[in-house]
Design an enzyme around this catalytic site. Structure first.
Site, PDB file in Angstrom:
ATOM      1  N   PHE A   1      91.553   3.234  99.963  1.00  0.00           N
ATOM      2  CA  PHE A   1      90.899   2.717  98.753  1.00  0.00           C
ATOM      3  C   PHE A   1      90.393   1.303  98.999  1.00  0.00           C
ATOM      4  CE2 PHE A   1      94.276   5.556  96.758  1.00  0.00           C
ATOM      5  CZ  PHE A   1      93.479   6.662  96.893  1.00  0.00           C
TER       6      PHE A   1
ATOM      7  N   TRP B   1      87.654   2.879  90.928  1.00  0.00           N
ATOM      8  CA  TRP B   1      88.072   1.886  91.929  1.00  0.00           C
ATOM      9  C   TRP B   1      88.777   2.596  93.101  1.00  0.00           C
ATOM     10  CZ3 TRP B   1      92.903   0.767  93.897  1.00  0.00           C
ATOM     11  CH2 TRP B   1      93.020  -0.416  94.637  1.00  0.00           C
ATOM     12  N   HIS B   2      89.497   3.674  92.784  1.00  0.00           N
ATOM     13  CA  HIS B   2      90.254   4.363  93.834  1.00  0.00           C
ATOM     14  C   HIS B   2      89.354   5.094  94.821  1.00  0.00           C
ATOM     15  CE1 HIS B   2      93.617   3.635  91.110  1.00  0.00           C
ATOM     16  NE2 HIS B   2      94.367   3.733  92.177  1.00  0.00           N
ATOM     17  N   GLY B   3      88.199   5.486  94.385  1.00  0.00           N
ATOM     18  CA  GLY B   3      87.334   6.165  95.341  1.00  0.00           C
ATOM     19  C   GLY B   3      86.105   6.752  94.679  1.00  0.00           C
TER      20      GLY B   3
ATOM     21  N   SER C   1      89.004   2.171  86.486  1.00  0.00           N
ATOM     22  CA  SER C   1      90.184   2.125  87.349  1.00  0.00           C
ATOM     23  C   SER C   1      90.220   3.348  88.269  1.00  0.00           C
ATOM     24  CB  SER C   1      91.435   2.074  86.472  1.00  0.00           C
ATOM     25  OG  SER C   1      92.571   2.291  87.232  1.00  0.00           O
TER      26      SER C   1
END
Lengths: 478, 325
Positions: free
Chosen positions: A478, A325-327, A322
Site C-alpha cells: 500500500f 488509499w489502500h489500493g 480510506s
C-alpha cells in the site's frame, strides 16, 4: 530491508551502537546518522526510489520555510497547493494512474466506444502512501499555523524518512515526531527494554500468527470456487488474524525499534478485535491513518456537524477515500463503502462514542452482552475483509454466497488445528494485557526474571520453529 | 546503558544455549544426519533449491533446460559423447514450466552464454504449473563463493530440520520417485528395476491440466533468444508410455506438436518428435519419466533424428547454394 530479515538483525545493532556510543554528544550528527541509516534501510529495497523521498522532503521543507515568511493568503494557498500537488501527484502517478486509465477505458467500452488504455509499466515504490501523508501533514499544519516550520534540514529529512516507520507507518504527525529530533535523546533503559519486548511480540504476531495463517489464506483465496462455505469462512477468519498480525506486528516492531533510539511513535493498534461496535473498531485499528483522515479530510469537510445529509456525505467520503488509499482496486472501495454503511447508523443515532473505555474493565472475562457485541462486530469486519482480500468484486460476492450456503455446515477441507491454536494463544495473551500498549508490557507486574526470560525464550523458539517462511508485510504493497 | 547491555548479552547467551539444547535434542530424537540438511530454501521447490546449489560455479557451454522431463529423461553420457565434450550441465528442475525454463536460460546466459541448449519437454510442461522463485537471485546464487550464506537469508529452521530425513532419502536412493541423485552433470537417473511407486502415479496421464498460452510465448522467447545469440537450440518432444497413449486425447497432442514444431522451426531450430515411435512401459517409472535405460534409448533416438535432420538441412542448404550459383 525487512524487519524479519537477517539484514535487519545486523543493521539494527550497528546503528544502535553508532547512535549511542559514537554520535551521542552531537545532536546533528545523531540525526544525520538516523537519516543515513534510514536511506540505507530504504535503498536496500531499491535505491532509485530514494530520489522520490528526497524530492518530496525537499519540496515540503522549502514550502514550510516560504510559509513562515509569507502573509499573503493567496500565495500561502498556492504554496500549500504545490505541496499537495507534488505529494498526491507522485501517489497518483505510481499508485492510481493505471487504475484510472483502465476504468476510463472500461467506461467508454460500456458506452459502446471502446478505447485503448495505455498502461504505465512501473512498480509502486514501497511506503509511498505512508511517507507522502506524513510529509503532507507537515505542510498542512504549517499552513494552518498549528506548528512552526523547521529550519533544521537534517531533522526534517530524518522526520520524513525515520526508518522504523518509513515503509508502513505509523504515519506520524510533525507536531509529535519532529520536536523529538530537536531534543537531545537520553538513553532510557526501561524504555529500551520495553521496546525490545514490543519488537519480540511484533515478530511473534508477524512470523508465527500472520505467516502461518497466510499459507491457508493464500490457498483459499487463490481458488475460492473450489472450497466449501466452511473452508471459506475459516479462510476469512484466518485472513482477519493474518492482516492484524502482519500489520500490528509491523507497527509493534516499528514502535519498539524507535524506543531503542529514545523516540516515541504513536500507537497504531489497540486490540481492535475486542471492539464492541464498529466505531470503537475504527478507533483501535490503524489509528495513525484513521486520525490522519479525521484531521485532514473529515474535519475540514465539516465533520459530524451540519445537516444529516452532510454527515452522511462526509462519512462516506472518509471511508471510501480510506479504502482507496489502500489500493487502486474496486475491492478496496467496496471495503471502505461497507465500513461506512456499518458506521453510519451509529453516528446518526449518536451511538458512535458509547464504547470508549476498555472492555470488561477490572474483570477477568466479559459478560454475555459484551461478548455478543464483540462477536457481532468481528463478524461485520469479516464480511468487509472478504472484499479487502478478494482479487475482484465478483470473487468477493462468490465467497459470501458460498459462506451463506448449506456448505457452511460441512467440515473445512484443510487442516487448521495449528492455526486455530496459535490464534487462541494470541487472543488470550492480548486479552490479559488489553489495558497495556502491547501483550508483553510488564511495567506494573512483578515477574521473576527467570520466568520472564523463559517466556521470551518460548516466543523465540516459536518464531524459529513455527514461523512459516519469510513473507513480506502486507502493508508494503500500500 | 551498561546494565541494559549486560542483560541483553546475558539473555542472548541464555537464548542461544536454549536453542542449541532444543535443536540437539530434536536432532537426537529424529535421528537427523547433519550431512543431509536441505539446501537453502530459495523457493518452495526442493528440486530447484538443490539444482541451484549443484550448479553453483559450474560453467558449461552445452546445457539442458526444462522440467523433470529434462532432468530425468536426458541421458548425460549420450549427450557428452555426441558433443564430444564433457562441458555439459543439466539444469532441468521438477515443476518448471516453459516460462520458468526461459527465465533459467536467460539468467544462466548472463553468467556464460551457452553454445547448445537442449529442451526436453512435452504437453505436461505447458499447463499452469509454476515454480515461484526470485529470478533476479539466480545469478547471485550461481556465482556465490559461499552459497551457505543463503541459510541466513532464508532462516527456516523448522524446514531444514524437519525435511532433512526425507532429503537424505531422495539424495541417496535412485528408487525414490522424487529422487535427486544426480550424475556428474546434474541429471537424475532412475534405477532400471523399479516397483510402481503408486498406482495413481502410474495411471496419471498428466495431461488434464488446461494449457497456458504463456508457455507457448515462453517457447517463442527461448527460440528467439537462441537465434539472437547464435545458440544451437534443439527441442526434444518427450513421449508418453505405450500403455497410456490410448487414454490421451491424440488430437490435443497433434495440435500441441504442430504449434511447438512451428515455433521452434520458425527460428531455424531443430524439433524432434519422439512420439513417432512407441515406447514400452518397462522403460518408464510413470506416464512420462524414463528409467535409466529408457532415458538412454530416448536420448539416442533424439540424437539420431537430430543428426539426420540437421545433415539433411545442411545438404538442402548446400544444394540451394549450388543451384543459385
Amino acid at each position: 530491508m525487512l524487519f524479519n530479515s537477517i539484514e535487519f538483525a545486523i543493521f539494527l545493532p550497528i546503528v544502535f551502537a553508532l547512535y549511542w556510543f559514537v554520535t551521542q554528544r552531537n545532536l546533528t550528527l545523531q540525526n544525520t546518522l538516523i537519516l543515513g541509516a534510514s536511506y540505507l534501510f530504504y535503498g536496500w529495497w531499491d535505491w532509485r526510489f530514494l530520489s522520490l523521498i528526497i524530492f518530496s522532503s525537499a519540496v515540503d521543507y522549502l514550502v514550510g520555510l516560504r510559509l513562515l515568511t509569507q502573509n499573503d493568503q493567496r500565495k500561502r494557498k498556492l504554496l500549500l497547493f504545490t505541496s499537495i500537488l507534488v505529494n498526491i501527484g507522485f501517489l497518483g502517478l505510481f499508485k492510481y494512474y493505471n487504475f484510472f486509465a483502465e476504468s476510463f477505458a472500461d467506461a467508454f467500452t460500456l458506452m459502446g466506444k471502446p478505447i485503448e488504455a495505455s498502461r504505465l509499466n512501473i512498480v509502486l515504490p514501497v511506503g509511498i502512501s505512508f511517507y507522502t501523508f506524513q510529509t503532507l501533514s507537515y505542510s498542512i499544519d504549517v499552513y494552518k499555523r498549528k506548528i512552526q516550520p523547521t529550519r533544521d534540514i537534517i531533522a526534517f529529512f530524518a522526520f520524513v524518512s525515520f526508518f522504523p516507520q518509513l515503509v508502513a507507518g505509523p504515519i506520524e504527525r510533525a507536531s509529535h515526531l519532529l520536536p523529538q529530533f530537536y531534543r537531545k535523546r537520553e538513553f532510557d533503559p526501561t524504555k529500551a527494554v520495553d521496546g525490545m519486548r514490543q519488537i519480540l511480540w511484533g515478530l511473534f504476531k508477524k512470523i508465527v500468527i500472520a505467516d502461518n495463517c497466510a499459507v491457508y489464506v493464500n490457498d483459499i483465496f487463490a481458488s475460492s470456487e473450489s472450497y466449501s462455505g466452511a473452508s471459506l469462512l475459516l479462510g476469512t477468519i484466518f485472513f482477519a488474524f493474518q492482516i492484524y498480525g502482519d500489520f500490528s506486528g509491523y507497527s509493534d516492531i516499528a514502535i519498539g525499534t524507535a524506543r531503542l533510539f529514545g523516540i516515541d511513535l504513536m500507537r497504531n493498534f489497540a486490540f481492535p478485535y475486542f471492539s464492541r461496535d464498529i466505531a470503537e473498531f475504527w478507533r483501535r485499528w490503524h489509528i495513525s491513518l484513521s486520525t490522519w483522515f479525521r484531521d485532514y479530510v473529515y474535519i475540514p469537510l465539516g465533520g459530524s456537524r451540519g445537516s444529516t445529509w452532510m454527515k452522511i456525505r462526509n462519512t462516506f467520503i472518509i471511508f471510501v477515500v480510506s479504502g482507496f488509499w489502500h489500493g487502486a482496486n474496486w475491492t478496496f472501495l467496496a471495503w471502505g463503502f461497507l465500513n461506512a454503511c456499518y458506521f453510519l447508523p451509529l453516528m446518526l443515532w449518536k451511538k458512535n462514542r458509547v464504547n470508549t473505555d476498555t472492555v470488561a474493565e477490572n474483570r477477568v472475562l466479559p459478560n454475555f452482552r459484551e461478548l455478543g457485541a464483540m462477536l457481532f462486530t468481528f463478524a461485520l469486519t469479516l464480511i468487509a475483509w472478504i472484499f479487502f482480500r478478494a482479487a475482484t468484486l465478483q470473487q468477493a460476492f462468490q465467497i459470501i454466497a458460498e459462506i451463506f450456503s448449506p456448505s457452511l455446515f460441512s467440515l473445512p477441507d484443510l487442516l487448521f488445528v495449528k492455526e486455530v491454536l496459535l490464534i487462541a494463544i494470541l487472543i488470550v495473551a492480548e486479552w490479559v494485557q488489553r489495558n497495556k500498549q502491547h501483550a508483553l508490557q510488564f511495567d506494573t507486574i512483578r515477574i521473576p526474571r527467570m520466568v520472564r526470560w523463559g517466556l521470551y525464550q518460548v516466543i523465540i523458539v516459536a518464531i524459529l520453529f513455527w514461523g512459516s517462511g519469510k513473507q513480506e508485510f502486507i502493508y508494503f504493497q500500500f | 546503558m551498561r546494565s541494559f547491555l549486560k542483560n541483553t548479552l546475558l539473555f542472548s547467551l541464555f537464548s542461544l544455549a536454549a536453542i542449541v539444547a532444543i535443536v540437539s535434542v530434536y536432532i537426537k530424537i529424529q535421528n537427523i544426519d547433519l550431512k543431509f540438511i536441505p539446501p537453502p530454501r530459495f523457493a518452495n521447490n526442493i528440486s530447484f533449491n538443490d539444482k541451484m546449489v549443484f550448479a553453483n560455479h559450474k560453467v558449461a557451454d552445452h546445457i539442458s533446460i526444462g522440467s523433470s522431463l529434462a532432468l530425468c529423461n536426458i541421458h548425460s553420457r549420450t549427450i557428452t559423447s555426441t558433443l564430444g565434450s564433457d562441458n555439459y550441465l543439466n539444469l532441468g528442475t521438477w515443476g518448471f514450466n516453459i516460462g520458468d525454463s526461459f527465465t533459467m536460460l536467460k539468467k544462466y546466459a548472463e553468467i556464460n552464454m551457452p553454445k547448445t541448449v537442449i529442451l526436453s519437454s512435452s504437453l505436461v510442461d505447458f499447463g499452469n504449473q509454476k515454480v515461484f522463485f526470485n529470478a533476479d537471485e539466480i545469478h547471485t546464487i550461481l556465482t556465490s563463493n559461499f552459497p551457505g550464506r543463503f541459510y541466513f537469508k532464508y532462516p527456516e529452521f523448522r524446514y531444514y530440520l524437519s525435511f532433512s530425513n526425507h532429503y537424505k532419502k531422495i539424495k541417496t536412493s535412485d528408487k525414490e520417485y522424487d529422487s535427486l541423485v544426480y550424475d556428474e552433470y546434474g541429471a537424475v537417473c532412475y534405477a532400471d528395476k523399479m516397483d510402481v511407486f503408486d498406482q495413481a502415479i502410474w495411471d496419471d496421464t498428466k495431461v488434464d491440466e488446461p494449457l497456458d498460452n504463456m508457455n507457448y510465448a515462453g517457447l517463442d522467447s527461448i527460440s528467439n533468444f537462441a537465434k539472437k545469440h547464435n545458440i544451437r537450440f534443439v527441442f526434444f518432444q518427450s513421449p508418453f508410455r505405450e500403455g497410456i497413449t490410448n487414454k490421451i486425447d491424440q488430437e490435443k497432442i497433434k495440435t500441441h506438436t504442430s504449434i511447438v514444431a512451428g515455433i521452434v522451426q520458425k527460428y531455424g531450430h531443430t524439433f524432434i518428435d519422439s512420439n513417432e515411435k512407441s515406447w514400452a512401459d518397462s522403460l518408464y517409472v510413470d506416464a512420462t519419466h524414463f528409467t535409466w535405460t529408457g532415458a538412454k534409448l530416448y536420448t539416442e533416438f533424439c540424437i539420431d533424428k537430430m543428426n539426420t535432420l540437421e545433415n539433411t538441412d545442411a545438404d538442402q542448404l548446400g544444394t540451394l547454394i549450388i543451384k543459385n550459383k
